[in-house]
Design a protein around this motif. Structure first.
Motif, short mmCIF file in Angstrom:
data_model
loop_
_atom_site.label_atom_id
_atom_site.label_comp_id
_atom_site.label_asym_id
_atom_site.label_seq_id
_atom_site.Cartn_x
_atom_site.Cartn_y
_atom_site.Cartn_z
N PRO A 79 30.94 117.44 74.95
CA PRO A 79 32.43 117.55 75.16
C PRO A 79 33.12 116.10 74.67
CG PRO A 79 31.32 116.96 77.20
CD PRO A 79 30.23 116.97 76.22
N GLN A 80 34.44 116.07 74.95
CA GLN A 80 35.11 114.98 74.15
C GLN A 80 35.16 113.61 75.10
OE1 GLN A 80 36.29 118.42 74.22
NE2 GLN A 80 35.27 118.43 72.33
N ARG A 81 35.10 113.74 76.52
CA ARG A 81 35.28 112.53 77.21
C ARG A 81 33.70 111.87 77.15
NH1 ARG A 81 38.09 116.25 80.48
NH2 ARG A 81 40.14 115.85 80.86
N LYS A 82 33.94 110.33 77.03
CA LYS A 82 32.81 109.59 76.84
C LYS A 82 31.80 109.80 77.90
CE LYS A 82 33.24 105.45 75.24
NZ LYS A 82 33.37 104.02 74.92
N ARG A 83 32.26 109.89 79.22
CA ARG A 83 31.08 110.05 80.38
C ARG A 83 30.68 111.31 80.57
NH1 ARG A 83 32.86 111.69 85.82
NH2 ARG A 83 31.64 110.93 87.39
N SER A 84 31.30 112.46 80.03
CA SER A 84 30.70 113.57 80.13
C SER A 84 29.88 113.52 78.93
CB SER A 84 31.83 114.82 79.93
OG SER A 84 32.69 114.85 81.13
N LEU A 85 30.09 113.26 77.55
CA LEU A 85 29.16 113.23 76.33
C LEU A 85 28.01 112.63 76.86
CD1 LEU A 85 29.52 113.92 73.61
CD2 LEU A 85 30.01 111.59 73.06
N ARG A 86 28.13 111.39 77.43
CA ARG A 86 26.52 110.58 77.95
C ARG A 86 25.84 111.65 78.66
NH1 ARG A 86 29.98 105.79 79.13
NH2 ARG A 86 29.65 104.52 77.23
N HIS A 87 26.46 112.25 79.57
CA HIS A 87 25.85 113.22 80.56
C HIS A 87 24.78 114.26 79.85
CE1 HIS A 87 24.42 114.83 84.40
NE2 HIS A 87 24.70 115.93 84.04
N VAL A 88 25.78 114.96 78.94
CA VAL A 88 25.49 115.92 78.08
C VAL A 88 24.21 115.65 77.26
CG1 VAL A 88 25.84 117.96 76.33
CG2 VAL A 88 27.48 117.37 78.29
N HIS A 89 24.37 114.36 76.67
CA HIS A 89 23.55 113.91 75.65
C HIS A 89 21.95 113.63 76.33
CE1 HIS A 89 21.85 112.11 72.31
NE2 HIS A 89 21.33 111.00 72.98
N HIS A 126 22.59 117.63 69.65
CA HIS A 126 23.65 117.30 70.01
C HIS A 126 24.69 116.61 69.35
CE1 HIS A 126 26.34 115.31 73.47
NE2 HIS A 126 26.80 116.28 73.24
N ILE A 127 25.74 117.46 69.06
CA ILE A 127 26.82 117.05 68.12
C ILE A 127 28.13 116.50 68.57
CG2 ILE A 127 27.99 117.69 65.90
CD1 ILE A 127 25.91 119.65 65.17
N SER A 128 28.57 115.42 68.21
CA SER A 128 29.88 114.87 68.71
C SER A 128 30.89 114.83 67.49
CB SER A 128 29.69 113.62 69.58
OG SER A 128 30.95 112.97 69.81
N THR A 129 32.25 115.10 67.76
CA THR A 129 33.27 114.75 66.82
C THR A 129 34.23 113.88 67.04
OG1 THR A 129 34.59 116.66 67.71
CG2 THR A 129 32.96 117.12 65.98
N THR A 130 34.14 113.04 68.22
CA THR A 130 34.86 111.79 68.72
C THR A 130 34.32 110.76 68.38
OG1 THR A 130 33.68 112.14 71.04
CG2 THR A 130 35.94 113.60 70.51
N LEU A 131 35.21 109.59 68.50
CA LEU A 131 34.65 108.24 68.33
C LEU A 131 34.09 107.82 69.30
CD1 LEU A 131 35.44 105.61 66.58
CD2 LEU A 131 37.27 105.00 67.95
N ASN A 132 32.85 107.22 68.68
CA ASN A 132 31.79 106.44 69.68
C ASN A 132 31.60 105.11 69.26
OD1 ASN A 132 29.80 106.16 71.52
ND2 ASN A 132 28.14 106.86 69.83
N THR A 133 31.74 104.04 70.08
CA THR A 133 31.25 102.71 69.91
C THR A 133 30.14 102.05 70.50
OG1 THR A 133 32.69 102.23 71.95
CG2 THR A 133 33.73 102.15 69.68
N ASP A 134 29.45 103.22 71.23
CA ASP A 134 28.12 102.81 71.97
C ASP A 134 27.07 103.36 71.04
OD1 ASP A 134 26.10 102.49 73.59
OD2 ASP A 134 26.47 103.71 75.08
N ASP A 135 26.33 102.48 70.36
CA ASP A 135 25.34 102.46 69.32
C ASP A 135 24.05 103.07 70.14
OD1 ASP A 135 26.86 101.75 67.49
OD2 ASP A 135 26.19 99.81 67.21
N ASN A 136 23.83 102.81 71.42
CA ASN A 136 22.70 103.27 72.20
C ASN A 136 22.85 104.89 72.42
OD1 ASN A 136 21.62 100.61 72.55
ND2 ASN A 136 23.18 100.21 74.41
N LEU A 137 23.87 105.38 72.25
CA LEU A 137 23.81 106.88 72.33
C LEU A 137 23.79 107.57 71.06
CD1 LEU A 137 25.05 108.98 74.48
CD2 LEU A 137 27.21 108.92 73.59
N LYS A 138 22.68 108.04 70.89
CA LYS A 138 22.06 108.33 69.45
C LYS A 138 22.54 109.87 69.35
CE LYS A 138 20.06 104.52 68.60
NZ LYS A 138 20.78 103.68 67.37
N VAL A 139 23.47 110.19 69.63
CA VAL A 139 24.24 111.54 69.31
C VAL A 139 24.64 111.58 67.89
CG1 VAL A 139 26.55 111.00 69.69
CG2 VAL A 139 25.88 113.38 70.22
N ILE A 140 24.60 112.94 67.39
CA ILE A 140 24.78 113.23 65.95
C ILE A 140 26.24 113.39 65.96
CG2 ILE A 140 24.73 114.84 63.93
CD1 ILE A 140 22.17 115.96 65.39
#
Length: 883
Positions: free
Chosen positions: A91-101, A111-125
């Motif tokens: 999803p789009q919210r960061k908190r939910s995105l971390r859980h889904v990832h 797992h693919i994201s299309t929103t801005l991500n500033t957390d380099d530890n979150l290795k989502v596409i």
């Protein structure tokens, strides 16, 4: 269960015979992103038999709207994996995105994201341009515009991460960066503060949801005008109604990822986005979602010969899709075909897996709307089409005719009254470190000043009822313009007043009375050697004595003729009996020797080894004894903050209502909280009205006082009975306080930087801390000279001597009484008579010969003539007569 899904069937029923890929997406509102997802999938299915870069397999789409609740998100992901999806979007919210990832990572699903991500530890596409690459365009724009000062208005912590290169641009050469957080929904006070500060260059980094409100309120407070320059970081400004702002006359720079004039974009909009009449209404997230599905479809082309079946996976993460990692690699390596670009341009990932190669349009907002003035990408400098005119900063505010009312506190060494025999008036009454700083600043900037003394020495404490008191209260109430002393810059204070750049940095130190010397011990002479060494020494003494006794009885050379005058003796005598062996080894250990001399080679070899051992041990003992008796180690009841907090003997405290106490109060560290609770629980004894009171209590009691390290350094330079324990902690700074948004803040900060660069601040500190008014007096105190020994140091030696004397006397007395008893029995003489006879010869000090009582009828027998004995006696050889 499928009725819960918004199933998008893009082909007629006859296409069901083809194999398909199932993909799922989670959305948290925002119908536009959901529509773009479906439109892109529809375009893939429509073109899969025409476009050779696409897989011929059908894409089955599952779209689910989720709530903010993580359990709901977890449940929806489980439903998707039960349908056999091979990839999940959103999803789009960061908190939910971390859980889904985390769930996708456990099951091996891309797992693919299309929103801005500033957390380099979150290795989502992530299809969104990487934050580090985006941050460089803002930096490059500031460099191009030659801004030396600017204010950053940010919404959240992610914004600060994006602004990192701009924050690091600040340095001591004059670049001033001010950051202010946008806390809404009423932003007028913050925007008005920016206007009053005199700052002309601004960067607004916030979401598109609040951008309209921020710009409208900026217009209301007069911040959008000709003399200001603005950079807006949002990539979606083209989607809002910007007409009210395009006539403000302000130089507004905007960035855009979607180029509406691109033929590729026009083709996609015309063929696939039939419902959009205007490309300018397409948001970045919608465009990125479209491009992400297109990229995924081309990655499926590479998977056609690999994937034969995608079974449903259990949601507990016990099974992993075997082709998930392969698909992830294909997504990151497969690019859109040559000559074809997506809505957001070239989609390509670097070696770290981030989208870094992209292009941004630089736009200028003016009366004719948004106009493209340049292009940026991360491989070359900005290419300007028409560079916008940027207003030059206005002349700095002249301070030549300003007279500041400067608040000071009579606190050494910052400010106090001069010692003088004559009456002094005005500013000439004061001297100190803070006084010198104001004087030097006035020389640089040309302002005048008048000192005002804060009589109660209160710096400022906030109350919900009465507000700020002390020096800060007077600043806020316009009773003074500046305040300088050991005034700490804190977060709470900066909310209501402004500070210059720090003129001094410090930490919190522990002030304590200098350590006392360890009291002498009665058995100090034992301290050179460890207890184990003493025990081993005793064991070695006993062992060598027994060894010498045994070897002496075995060695033939130790059995000698007791009567040298007899050529052929009938018996041999051995001098190394147990008593002599004990005495011989003891004499060697005490470096005194004895009359016993081993004669055999083996006994002499053992004696030589024992002599060498004694030499080393006695030398080591003597060397250590000198240092241990003359140099006493100082004894401290604690050595660091943790030890102080965990003991109950030494009380500790801080200045009441001071920044040091506030630090402990606001800290979450367990040790700091423990110290705070202890001080608060005994506030009467622990919280003192001033630093001076704390120092006096340290000198008189077993008390530790928390104080700024700069003040502690000043005190221990003058009072040799004080010391500092451990290193300072919690770095803080002193600054000059002034009213909020004061226009002269930047000038004062620049002047302080000049004083730092020239070394004048350090020179002034050296002058007031180590030279003036008794500074450096403790440097000449010789603390390492040996002191005279007292009876406590060497009393143990006297004790050993006395014990030896008493024991030897009692032993010899017991021997005498035992001998008298045996003699009285042998000769049938009363014990008392024999005792008195013995005592008579004991106290007859001039007599050296005592007759021997013999039994009646005894005769003298001798194998040697009297003449021979006399002859032998004259040659110092003892002969024993036979009786």
């Amino acid at each position: 269960m499928l009725w819960k899904f918004l199933l998008v069937a893009f082909l007629p029923v006859h296409s069901i015979g083809f194999k398909s890929y199932n993909i799922g997406a989670l959305f948290e509102g925002g119908e536009g992103i959901e529509s773009a997802f479906g439109i892109s999938a529809m375009a893939v299915n429509k073109n899969r038999h025409i476009d050779l870069t696409l897989s011929k397999k059908y894409i089955q789409v599952y779209k689910i709207n989720v709530e903010e609740d993580l359990w709901d998100v977890h449940t929806r992901v489980c439903e998707l994996v039960q349908e056999g999806v091979v990839v999940i979007f959103g999803p789009q919210r960061k908190r939910s995105l971390r859980h889904v990832h985390s769930m996708c990572d456990a099951m091996g699903i891309p797992h693919i994201s299309t929103t801005l991500n500033t957390d380099d530890n979150l290795k989502v596409i992530n299809i969104y341009p990487h934050s580090k690459a985006l941050s460089m365009i803002y930096y490059n724009l500031v460099v191009e515009y030659k801004w030396k000062t600017y204010t950053i208005l940010y919404e959240n912590n992610d914004s600060l991460i994006m602004m990192k290169p701009l924050l690091e641009r600040w340095n001591a050469t004059g670049y001033t960066v001010t950051i202010r957080r946008l806390i809404g929904p009423n932003y007028r006070n913050i925007l008005r503060a920016v206007k009053l500060s005199g700052e002309e260059n601004m960067i607004i980094d916030c979401s598109i949801e609040i951008l309209t409100s921020v710009l409208e309120q900026s217009l209301q407070v007069g911040l959008l005008s000709e003399k200001f320059n603005l950079i807006i970081t949002s990539l979606d400004l083209h989607t809002i109604n910007y007409e009210p702002f395009q006539y403000s006359g302000m130089n507004i720079t905007v960035l855009r990822l979607i180029d509406p004039d691109s033929p590729a974009v026009q083709s996609i909009i015309d063929n696939d986005f039939n419902g959009y009449a205007n490309v300018n209404m397409l948001t970045v997230n919608q465009a990125l979602m479209y491009d992400a599905v297109q990229l995924l479809a081309r990655a499926f082309k590479e998977m056609d010969d690999i994937v034969k079946h995608v079974p449903p996976l259990p949601c507990d993460g016990s099974e992993v899709w075997e082709h998930g990692e392969t698909l992830t690699n294909y997504i990151r390596t497969v690019n859109l075909p040559d000559g074809m670009q997506g809505l957001t341009g070239l989609v390509k990932f670097d070696t770290a897996g981030y989208r870094s190669e992209f292009q941004l349009d630089i736009l200028s907002l003016g009366e004719d709307g948004l106009r493209k003035v340049g292009v940026w990408n991360n491989t070359e400098p900005i290419r300007w089409i028409t560079k916008p005119v940027v207003q030059e900063p206005q002349e700095q505010l002249s301070m030549q005719n300003i007279t500041f009312r400067v608040l000071i506190s009579l606190t050494k060494p910052y400010a106090w009254l001069k010692d003088s025999l004559t009456m002094r008036v005005g500013n000439d009454r004061f001297e100190g470190y803070a006084i010198d700083i104001i004087h030097e600043l006035s020389n640089i900037l040309g302002f005048n000043y008048t000192f005002i003394v804060q009589e109660d020495k209160k710096y400022g404490v906030f109350s919900n009822i009465s507000g700020w008191n002390g020096m800060l209260g007077k600043i806020i109430n316009n009773e003074a313009d500046l305040a300088i002393t050991d005034l700490t810059i804190t977060e709470q204070r900066e909310k209501d007043v402004d500070f210059t750049l720090p003129f001094m940095s410090f930490g919190i130190s522990i002030l304590f009375r200098k350590a006392s010397k360890a009291e002498g011990s009665l058995m100090s002479f034992l301290s050179p050697l460890d207890n184990q060494v003493w025990l081993c020494l005793i064991a070695a003494y006993v062992f060598v004595s027994l060894e010498l006794f045994i070897i002496g009885r075995i060695c033939p050379g130790e059995w000698v003729n007791p009567y040298p005058c007899i050529d052929e003796p009938t018996e041999l005598k051995n001098q190394l009996h147990l008593k002599n062996c004990l005495w011989f080894t003891l004499g060697a250990l005490m470096q005194q020797g004895s009359e016993i001399a081993p004669a055999g080679i083996s006994t002499r070899l053992l004696s030589g080894c024992w002599f060498f051992f004694c030499l080393i041990m006695v030398s080591t003992y003597t060397a250590n004894l000198a240092s241990s008796l003359t140099f006493e180690v100082p004894v401290l009841p604690f050595h660091n903050l943790v030890e102080l907090a965990n003991q109950n003997k030494i009380k500790y405290g801080a200045k009441k209502e001071g920044s040091t106490f506030s630090f402990f109060e606001g800290s979450n560290d367990s040790t700091y909280r423990q110290i705070y609770e202890t001080m608060k629980g005994d506030a009467v004894n622990c919280l003192l009205p001033s630093n001076e009171a704390g120092k006096e209590k340290v000198l008189k009691e077993d008390f530790a006082f928390f104080m700024e390290s700069s003040t502690v350094e000043y005190e221990i330079e003058r009072n040799c009975n004080l010391t500092v324990i451990d290193r300072p902690f919690s770095e803080k700074h002193y600054g000059i306080a002034m009213r909020k948004n004061a226009p002269y803040r930047h000038d004062l900060s620049s002047a302080i930087l000049e004083l730092q660069e020239t070394g004048l601040l350090a020179k002034m500190k050296q002058h007031w801390w180590r030279q003036k008014h008794g500074g450096g007096s403790c440097e000449h105190v010789q603390t390492d000279q040996p002191e005279e020994l007292n009876l406590k140091n060497v009393g143990g030696v006297y004790l050993v001597l006395c014990i030896g004397v008493v024991i030897s006397f009692l032993w010899t007395l017991s021997e005498m009484l035992l001998r008298i008893r045996v003699t009285s029995r042998e000769h049938n003489i009363p014990f008392k008579e024999q005792l008195m006879e013995e005592l008579k010869y004991v106290f007859k000090f001039n007599a050296t010969v005592k007759p021997v009582r013999r039994k009646a009828g005894s005769s003298r027998k001798s194998g040697v003539s009297a003449t021979d004995c006399v002859s032998i006696a004259t040659s110092n050889t003892v002969c024993e007569d036979s009786v």
